[in-house]
Design an enzyme around this catalytic site. Structure first.
Site, PDB file in Angstrom:
ATOM      1  N   GLU A  19       2.629   5.119  -3.881  1.00 23.23           N
ATOM      2  CA  GLU A  19       2.601   6.161  -4.941  1.00 23.23           C
ATOM      3  C   GLU A  19       3.927   6.899  -5.090  1.00 23.23           C
ATOM      4  OE1 GLU A  19       0.299   5.666  -2.621  1.00 23.23           O
ATOM      5  OE2 GLU A  19      -1.236   4.807  -3.913  1.00 23.23           O
TER       6      GLU A  19
ATOM      7  N   ASP B 221      -8.785   3.810  -1.634  1.00 24.93           N
ATOM      8  CA  ASP B 221      -9.647   3.997  -0.465  1.00 24.93           C
ATOM      9  C   ASP B 221     -10.971   4.651  -0.851  1.00 24.93           C
ATOM     10  OD1 ASP B 221      -7.528   2.905   0.838  1.00 24.93           O
ATOM     11  OD2 ASP B 221      -6.819   4.777   1.712  1.00 24.93           O
TER      12      ASP B 221
ATOM     13  N   ASP C  99       0.866  -1.182   0.000  1.00 23.95           N
ATOM     14  CA  ASP C  99       0.000   0.000   0.000  1.00 23.95           C
ATOM     15  C   ASP C  99       0.906   1.237   0.000  1.00 23.95           C
ATOM     16  OD1 ASP C  99      -2.233   1.604   0.193  1.00 23.95           O
ATOM     17  OD2 ASP C  99      -2.676   1.098   2.278  1.00 23.95           O
TER      18      ASP C  99
END
Ligand SMILES: *[C@@H]1O[C@H](CO)[C@@H](O)[C@H](O)[C@H]1NC(C)=O
Ligand SMILES: *[C@@H]1O[C@H](CO)[C@@H](O)[C@H](O)[C@H]1NC(C)=O
Length: 627
Positions: free
Chosen positions: A221, A294, A218
């Site tokens: 980015e 999310d 997770d």
């Protein structure tokens, strides 16, 4: 076709592509790039499937997942401790709901230092994984790329000593804020650092991991809570002083690659990896699954999940899904149930929830709602053989598992702007329900052939918008006339336990009294399929005969895959007048054809016919004559 390049050398703040208002004859797009040289590839089709095939011939076709990974996943931030894990696991069994994977979010670690365990909450992680593995279940633990700057943390110590972190503009280790507090970020642009990272997943290095543990990347980015746009400053420096602006979009791709590589290399290197990633780039499909990030427990987020998953599929990323139930906020019960009904058809099917939400495991909403969620999950398990076959098709060609209607019906303009319904492969059409207390649902069924309701077998005409009563039981789903879909109808605790179960084939005839379909089977976990260890069948029905023939390549096949699995039931849709007997060849045995009743559990229709116990092996060639 004419393409005018109106300008180059944009030097704006962002990389973006704008679609400009257009008239019938032209579509204008405006592209801006943060840095570097733009490589443009044109994929000329002509059909939509051709474009995806051409695109994935450049960026790679999706990896073949393990079978368990395409079954149902149960996640929450956080399953608190081992007791919680055992409880949730036991409740699935108690409520007769299958699941394959239980997930652990950031708080299973010691102070959010990845590759570690909070030993108060998880004193015996190996034993926990083994207990679940005994039921054929797996676990996933989160490992994010931000590394806690803590001198006592082995990953940080090594990485800082070796100079493996991304640097800030002044040349010091970049220090940003993320889940672990003050953190640094590995420079995964560098292949040496990627192989070091991959090594960390070996059983020796990742203490407490076992072969049934898989990984979730997770925040890749990368997320930096106190950074510009919650990410890394553009002038942060990677190896050879490459600025972050030059590779920002690829950061998540590289960490995904290195993690996946780590799982391939650990142990005996036999099993296919499973890594879920939030960030991605062209080619990420080769390393694992993607989820849409999310989302919130809102009807609109359920609705938008479908075009998001379809769009990812068009970019080669077949293995994707949205968090079922919505990550943020409390899902009301009806929304949650509808989400399961749609999510059961996402290629990646996982329920997930934020730590501030109320618990929402499927048995917490009263018996009726438990039953509805159980049936959605069961439906997914029944269709697993079909999904797995589609994953192999994606692996070979790039054509995605779920498809916009127009990919299957490119000549039907009514499909072009429809993103509320979607195709699973070429055979099933699913229409989501995206509003509260819906009384009716409109479904456009494309083409000129019939569609059969997968629960009742009722036929509906193609090329028409049908206004149907919305049922609480399921979202509308149809099998296209002219197709054959393989299923496994016996209910087990996990996909692994279905391995030797017999098959059901559902044949839906079209107006030329014909149908065809495929079945791909391998060991569901290793790489041996790459050396020929698989079964690939082509089923065709025409001239009153159902034939099973071999599709597996006859080239060099150094490995073999054997299966004793049989077909226990053949369901016939669209046969009238109803035939009474069938002849199985080459054994020359006559079997009865009986009316219905079983289609999907609970469904019944007089237009459904069944050949019971044809007992032909899926590995063999055979013919069944309908008399
Ligand atoms: C299928 O997936 C495997 C990894 O699981 C990959 O090695 C292979 O290149 C992919 N494509 C084909 C055509 O097998
Ligand atoms: C019926 O299905 C068969 C097998 O998929 C196909 O070859 C044929 O073209 C179909 N006929 C019509 C009228 O769609």
């Amino acid at each position: 076709m004419q393409i005018d390049v109106l300008g180059t050398g944009w030097n704006d703040e962002y990389t973006s592509v704008l679609m400009l208002p257009s008239d019938q004859k032209r579509v204008d797009t405006l592209w801006m790039s943060e840095a570097g040289v733009v490589d443009a590839f044109f994929f000329v089709g002509p059909g939509p499937k051709d474009v995806v095939m051409q695109y994935t011939s450049v960026t790679g076709t999706p990896a073949m997942p393990q079978l368990f990974a395409i079954a149902y996943h149960q996640c929450r931030w956080n399953y608190r401790d081992e007791e919680d894990v055992y409880n949730v696991d036991a409740k699935f069994d108690e409520h007769d709901i299958p699941y394959d994977v239980l997930w652990l979010d950031i708080d299973h670690t010691d102070g959010r230092k990845y590759f570690t365990w909070d030993r108060l909450l998880f004193p015996n992680p190996e034993e926990m994984q083994k207990k679940l593995a005994a039921k054929g279940r797996h676990m996933v633990a989160i490992v994010d790329p931000h590394i806690k700057r803590d001198e006592s943390y082995f990953i940080h110590k090594e990485a800082s000593q070796k100079g493996y972190y991304v640097k800030d503009a002044t040349g010091k280790d970049f220090d940003g804020w993320c889940w672990s507090g003050s953190s640094s970020y590995l420079d995964v642009l560098n292949p040496e650092i990627r192989s070091w990272w991959a090594e960390k997943f070996s059983y020796e290095n990742y203490i407490g991991s076992t072969p049934s543990l898989y990984i979730w990347n997770d925040m890749n980015e990368p997320s930096v809570f106190n950074g510009p746009e919650v990410s890394m400053p553009r002038d942060a420096l990677h190896q050879d002083d490459v600025e972050h602006r030059d590779l920002h979009n690829a950061y998540g791709y590289y960490i995904h690659m290195a993690t996946s590589d780590g799982l391939v290399k650990r142990g005996d290197g036999k099993d296919r990896p499973f890594v879920l990633s939030r960030a991605f780039f062209p080619g990420s499909q080769r390393y694992g699954a993607i989820w849409t990030g999310d989302n919130s427990a809102e009807w609109d987020h359920l609705r938008v999940s479908v075009p998001m998953v379809l769009t990812l599929g068009l970019t080669g990323i077949s293995f994707s899904g949205a968090d079922v139930g919505g990550f943020f906020g409390n899902s009301d019960t009806e929304l949650l149930v509808r989400w399961y009904q749609v999510g059961a058809y996402y290629p990646f099917f996982r329920a997930h929830a934020h730590q501030d939400t109320r618990r929402r495991e499927p048995w917490l909403f009263g018996e009726r709602n438990t039953q509805l969620m159980r049936e959605s999950i069961h439906t997914r398990y029944m269709f697993l053989p079909y999904f797995y076959t589609l994953f192999r098709e994606a692996n070979m060609t790039g054509v995605p598992v779920v498809r916009p209607l127009w990919m299957e019906f490119p000549d039907d303009e009514q499909t072009f702007s429809n993103d509320e319904a979607f195709m699973v492969g070429n055979s099933l059409l699913v229409q989501g329900i995206y509003t509260e207390k819906a009384k009716h649902v409109s479904v456009y069924l494309p083409g000129d052939q019939s569609w059969y309701d997968i629960r009742t077998g009722t036929a509906y005409g193609g090329g028409v918008i049908h206004k149907l009563e919305a049922s609480e039981d399921s979202v509308p789903a149809f099998q296209r006339a002219g197709t054959i879909v393989p299923r496994k109808d016996r209910f087990r605790r996990s996909s692994t336990q279905m391995e030797n179960d017999p098959y059901t084939l559902v044949i839906a005839l079209n107006s030329s009294q014909a149908a065809e379909g495929w079945l791909y089977v391998d060991d569901g976990k290793s790489f041996e399929f790459l050396q020929g260890a698989y079964i690939h069948r082509h089923f065709t029905y025409s001239d009153g005969k159902l034939k099973s023939s071999n599709l597996a390549s006859t080239g060099v096949r150094s490995k073999k895959f054997a299966s004793e699995c049989i077909v226990e039931r053949i369901i016939l849709l669209g046969f009238s007048p109803g035939p009474k007997k069938a002849l199985i060849e080459p054994v020359n045995e006559k079997v009865d054809i009986e009316p219905g009743p079983l289609l999907l559990r609970g469904g019944w229709s007089s237009s459904v016919l069944t050949i019971r116990k044809p007992n032909v092996r899926i590995a063999d060639d055979w013919t069944i004559k309908i008399l």
